[in-house]
Design a protein around this motif. Structure first.
Motif, PDB file in Angstrom:
ATOM      1  N   LYS A 130       0.839  -1.214   0.000  1.00  0.00           N
ATOM      2  CA  LYS A 130       0.000   0.000   0.000  1.00  0.00           C
ATOM      3  C   LYS A 130       0.870   1.258   0.000  1.00  0.00           C
ATOM      4  CE  LYS A 130      -3.939   2.100   2.291  1.00  0.00           C
ATOM      5  NZ  LYS A 130      -4.984   1.950   3.298  1.00  0.00           N
ATOM      6  N   ASP A 160      -5.402   2.128  -2.068  1.00  0.00           N
ATOM      7  CA  ASP A 160      -5.929   1.024  -1.269  1.00  0.00           C
ATOM      8  C   ASP A 160      -5.589  -0.311  -1.910  1.00  0.00           C
ATOM      9  OD1 ASP A 160      -7.063   2.652   0.662  1.00  0.00           O
ATOM     10  OD2 ASP A 160      -8.969   2.814  -0.414  1.00  0.00           O
ATOM     11  N   VAL A 161      -5.496  -1.330  -1.079  1.00  0.00           N
ATOM     12  CA  VAL A 161      -5.236  -2.679  -1.547  1.00  0.00           C
ATOM     13  C   VAL A 161      -6.570  -3.393  -1.709  1.00  0.00           C
ATOM     14  CG1 VAL A 161      -4.172  -4.890  -0.948  1.00  0.00           C
ATOM     15  CG2 VAL A 161      -2.978  -2.749  -0.429  1.00  0.00           C
TER      16      VAL A 161
END
Length: 132
Positions: free
Chosen positions: A51, A57-58
């Protein structure tokens, strides 16, 4: 690729017969998964590290798909064997083996939900006009 537990991911891929680049062998922050005869490296990072690199965002790969990675196999039996080992290592099958005369393949998810295809292609049976 982001992973939740780098040790668990290394164990998963080792059970499939893959190796890791020795540069990161003892690292808890990254692992270089060696793929194929050309030694392509897929880097695995803990989600917070990943990240930080991507500044985004992951994705939860168990809920959505970000990529589909494909692995060449030398035979139909190798496809079946790898999928079986993936399930034994904690993965799941998302696509049962399918035989399209010249193309045989199946799909599994790894321990983080990333999707992988294993494909055997019999180029002698490939329909004309579909060559790569």
């Amino acid at each position: 690729m982001p992973v939740k537990d780098i040790t668990k991911s290394k164990e998963f891929f080792t059970k499939l017969g893959f190796t890791f680049h020795p540069r990161h062998i003892d690292s808890d922050e990254m692992a270089g998964l060696v793929m194929g005869d050309n030694n392509v490296i897929v880097m695995l990072f803990p989600e917070p590290t990943f990240k930080n690199f991507v500044r985004n965002d992951v994705t939860d790969a168990n809920q959505t798909s970000e990529v589909l990675l494909s692995i060449d196999a030398e035979s139909k039996e190798e496809v079946d064997s790898m999928v079986k080992r993936a399930v034994e290592a904690g993965g799941t099958i998302f696509s049962e083996p399918q035989d399209e005369s010249w193309l045989y393949g199946a799909g599994f998810t790894d321990s983080d939900g990333h999707r992988w295809n294993v494909l055997y292609r019999d180029m002698s049976k490939m329909p004309k006009g579909e060559e790569e």
